[in-house]
Design an enzyme around this catalytic site. Structure first.
Site, PDB file in Angstrom:
ATOM      1  N   GLN A 186      -0.332  -8.734  -6.607  1.00  9.09           N
ATOM      2  CA  GLN A 186      -0.506 -10.041  -6.965  1.00  9.09           C
ATOM      3  C   GLN A 186       0.524 -10.819  -7.829  1.00  9.09           C
ATOM      4  O   GLN A 186       1.232 -12.096  -8.369  1.00  9.09           O
ATOM      5  CB  GLN A 186      -2.150  -9.862  -7.282  1.00  9.09           C
TER       6      GLN A 186
ATOM      7  N   SER B  40       4.798  -6.255  -2.715  1.00  8.67           N
ATOM      8  CA  SER B  40       4.958  -6.279  -0.955  1.00  8.67           C
ATOM      9  C   SER B  40       5.145  -8.580  -0.960  1.00  8.67           C
ATOM     10  O   SER B  40       5.110  -8.607  -1.439  1.00  8.67           O
ATOM     11  CB  SER B  40       3.517  -6.255  -0.686  1.00  8.67           C
ATOM     12  N   ALA B  41       6.585  -8.075  -0.158  1.00 13.46           N
ATOM     13  CA  ALA B  41       6.951  -8.879   0.175  1.00 13.46           C
ATOM     14  C   ALA B  41       5.910 -10.571   1.242  1.00 13.46           C
ATOM     15  O   ALA B  41       6.116 -11.746   0.439  1.00 13.46           O
ATOM     16  CB  ALA B  41       7.554  -9.236   1.447  1.00 13.46           C
TER      17      ALA B  41
ATOM     18  N   SER C 270       1.149  -1.555  -0.092  1.00 14.75           N
ATOM     19  CA  SER C 270       0.291   0.188   0.062  1.00 14.75           C
ATOM     20  C   SER C 270       0.535   1.124   0.102  1.00 14.75           C
ATOM     21  O   SER C 270       0.244   2.263  -0.732  1.00 14.75           O
ATOM     22  CB  SER C 270      -1.035   0.014   0.831  1.00 14.75           C
TER      23      SER C 270
ATOM     24  N   THR D 157      14.726   4.390  10.084  1.00 15.60           N
ATOM     25  CA  THR D 157      15.627   4.304  10.183  1.00 15.60           C
ATOM     26  C   THR D 157      14.828   2.068   9.359  1.00 15.60           C
ATOM     27  O   THR D 157      13.902   1.476   9.342  1.00 15.60           O
ATOM     28  CB  THR D 157      16.292   3.161  11.147  1.00 15.60           C
TER      29      THR D 157
ATOM     30  N   CYS E 201      -9.113  -7.098   2.570  1.00 17.58           N
ATOM     31  CA  CYS E 201      -9.556  -5.814   2.713  1.00 17.58           C
ATOM     32  C   CYS E 201     -11.530  -5.636   2.757  1.00 17.58           C
ATOM     33  O   CYS E 201     -12.352  -4.703   3.026  1.00 17.58           O
ATOM     34  CB  CYS E 201      -9.524  -4.566   1.795  1.00 17.58           C
TER      35      CYS E 201
ATOM     36  N   ASN F  60      -6.227  -8.442  -7.767  1.00 19.71           N
ATOM     37  CA  ASN F  60      -5.997  -9.937  -6.314  1.00 19.71           C
ATOM     38  C   ASN F  60      -7.839  -9.885  -6.371  1.00 19.71           C
ATOM     39  O   ASN F  60      -7.455 -11.289  -5.414  1.00 19.71           O
ATOM     40  CB  ASN F  60      -6.223  -8.940  -5.765  1.00 19.71           C
TER      41      ASN F  60
HETATM   42  C1  LIG Z   1      -2.479  -6.432  -1.091  1.00 22.98           C
HETATM   43  C2  LIG Z   1      -2.458  -5.745  -2.344  1.00 22.98           C
HETATM   44  C3  LIG Z   1      -1.952  -5.058  -1.924  1.00 22.98           C
HETATM   45  C4  LIG Z   1      -1.420  -4.267  -0.488  1.00 22.98           C
HETATM   46  O1  LIG Z   1      -0.136  -4.953  -0.295  1.00 22.98           O
HETATM   47  P1  LIG Z   1       0.424  -4.362   1.292  1.00 22.98           P
HETATM   48  O2  LIG Z   1       1.246  -5.246   1.711  1.00 22.98           O
HETATM   49  O3  LIG Z   1      -0.773  -5.285   2.400  1.00 22.98           O
HETATM   50  O4  LIG Z   1       0.083  -2.815   1.979  1.00 22.98           O
HETATM   51  C5  LIG Z   1      -1.781  -3.584  -3.118  1.00 22.98           C
HETATM   52  N1  LIG Z   1      -2.096  -3.987  -4.096  1.00 22.98           N
HETATM   53  C6  LIG Z   1      -2.784  -6.043  -4.253  1.00 22.98           C
HETATM   54  C7  LIG Z   1      -3.350  -5.774  -5.571  1.00 22.98           C
HETATM   55  C8  LIG Z   1      -3.237  -6.547  -2.851  1.00 22.98           C
HETATM   56  O5  LIG Z   1      -2.648  -7.655  -3.569  1.00 22.98           O
END
Ligand SMILES: *Cc1c(COP(=O)(O)O)cnc(C)c1O
Length: 379
Positions: free
Chosen positions: A180, A200-201, A73, A238, A326, A152
């Site tokens: 995704q 996002s990891a 995000s 940091t 969400c 997603n």
């Molecule tokens: C999960 C997701 C996000 C958000 O990632 P976070 O690390 O949970 O903030 C944004 N975009 C998509 C398409 C996602 O699936």
């Protein structure tokens, strides 16, 4: 305790053992601040730079084009607001789609409050944008296109390379939310003409609470957070060293055997879809039949409430979703399913199954058996 059958890998994934192993020292003996000049600090700094190289290699970018953030995000916010703010004297128009993640949609809404104009592109019944509509939406005030790589909820994959060509031909920056897609699809930022990409990891077997943003060299963007000079002055604070190390290891592993992983997921998905078609009437696959993430099967069951279905499956140890994490808890129908024009009787009955590395055919059989029973009793 009953075994859990986890079928919600689009919501999050568990950290791979090899990833955790690489992270652990940075919580304890290697605790130095990467900004410190003595050896333990320098080692932390070096670990971050190695992770940056791994991310860059995975998407064919340069290490200096990678910025670490706190989540997907944040990467979306930083890219969209950052580029918009730095280009506001050039133009105030941004193009996105109706099916973006809320990190993108709400970043755009926030920019609207500041006076930016946003075009939200429609998608077809499979969830794919129309390139003609995109071209028509471009004006001389358009500064940014932001369209997700893969959705997603329904897994649909957008024509990213073609969008990149349109953006380039019109001198407009192009950002994509690949949260995704990373770890599931091959991504080449040069071939796809990308100026920005979010990841996002925790969506590819890395830790929660760390993301990365690719911003192409020389693309201007303003920071969101004031403070120290970390991350080339774009993200003060940091660094989360252990998690950054984890993200680096996770992305490296994901692309080491991507084909094998995808083939496995594809087999499970196809088996699941064919079993549904055989055994459960009035069920409908949402999203494109083939242009979708290998592990995603979003199916709506006519006349069934998706929320109730989840709770019933949970009693059997099955973890699934109605759509995006969400959206759960809210009774509003999914904005994605609404955008693809799903009929009312199917809108509340969606079940998103997203397969992952530990799933088996037996998991699918157990799920099907439960779905058969539940739909028979409830209908
Ligand atoms: C999960 C997701 C996000 C958000 O990632 P976070 O690390 O949970 O903030 C944004 N975009 C998509 C398409 C996602 O699936």
């Amino acid at each position: 305790m009953k075994n859990i059958i986890y079928l919600d890998h689009a919501a999050t994934t568990g950290v791979k053992e090899e990833v955790l192993k690489e992270m652990l020292p940075f919580f304890s003996i290697e605790f130095g601040n990467p900004s410190s000049l003595y050896s333990i600090g320098r080692r932390a700094k070096k670990a971050i730079e190695q992770a940056r190289e791994k991310v860059a290699r995975a998407i064919n970018a340069k290490p200096k084009e990678i910025y670490f953030t706190g989540c997907g995000s944040e990467s979306d916010n930083l890219a969209i607001k950052g580029i918009a703010h730095s280009l506001k004297s050039k133009g105030n128009h941004i193009i996105t789609s109706k099916i973006e993640h809320h990190a993108v949609l709400n970043s755009c809404k926030s920019l609207e409050q500041e006076g930016f104009k946003i075009t939200y592109l429609n998608v077809d019944k499979d969830g794919i944008i129309n390139l003609g509509e995109l071209k028509n939406a471009i004006t001389d005030k358009t500064i940014l296109i932001t369209i997700m790589t893969a959705n997603n909820e329904i897994g649909t994959i957008q024509p990213i390379e073609e969008i990149g060509q349109i953006a380039k031909a019109n001198n407009i920056y192009f950002h994509t939310d690949s949260v995704q897609a990373i770890g599931n699809l091959k991504i080449d930022v040069q071939k796809m003409n990308l100026d920005g990409l979010s990841m996002s990891a925790h969506k590819f077997y890395g830790p929660k609470g760390v993301g990365a943003l690719y911003i192409k060299e020389n693309v201007p963007f303003e920071k969101l957070q004031d403070g120290g000079h970390q991350e080339k002055d774009k993200r003060a604070g940091t660094e989360n060293v252990a998690e950054i190390v984890g993200l680096g290891k996770a992305i490296e592993l994901a692309y080491e055997n991507l084909d094998e992983y995808n083939n496995k997921l594809l087999e499970l998905r196809e088996y699941y879809i064919s079993e549904i078609e055989k055994k459960i009437p009035n069920a409908k696959l949402n999203g494109h039949r083939t242009k979708r993430l290998a592990g995603n099967a979003n199916i709506s069951f006519k006349g069934i409430d998706g929320g109730d279905l989840l709770l019933k499956l949970d009693e059997q140890g099955i973890c699934a979703s109605t759509g995006s994490a969400c959206n759960s808890g809210s009774t509003k129908p999914s904005h994605v399913l609404t955008a693809i024009g799903l009929e009312q009787e199917y809108l509340q009955g969606s079940l998103r199954i997203t397969f992952g590395k530990e799933n088996t055919k037996e998991d699918v059989d157990f799920l099907i058996k439960n779905l058969e029973e539940i739909t028979k009793t409830w209908r």
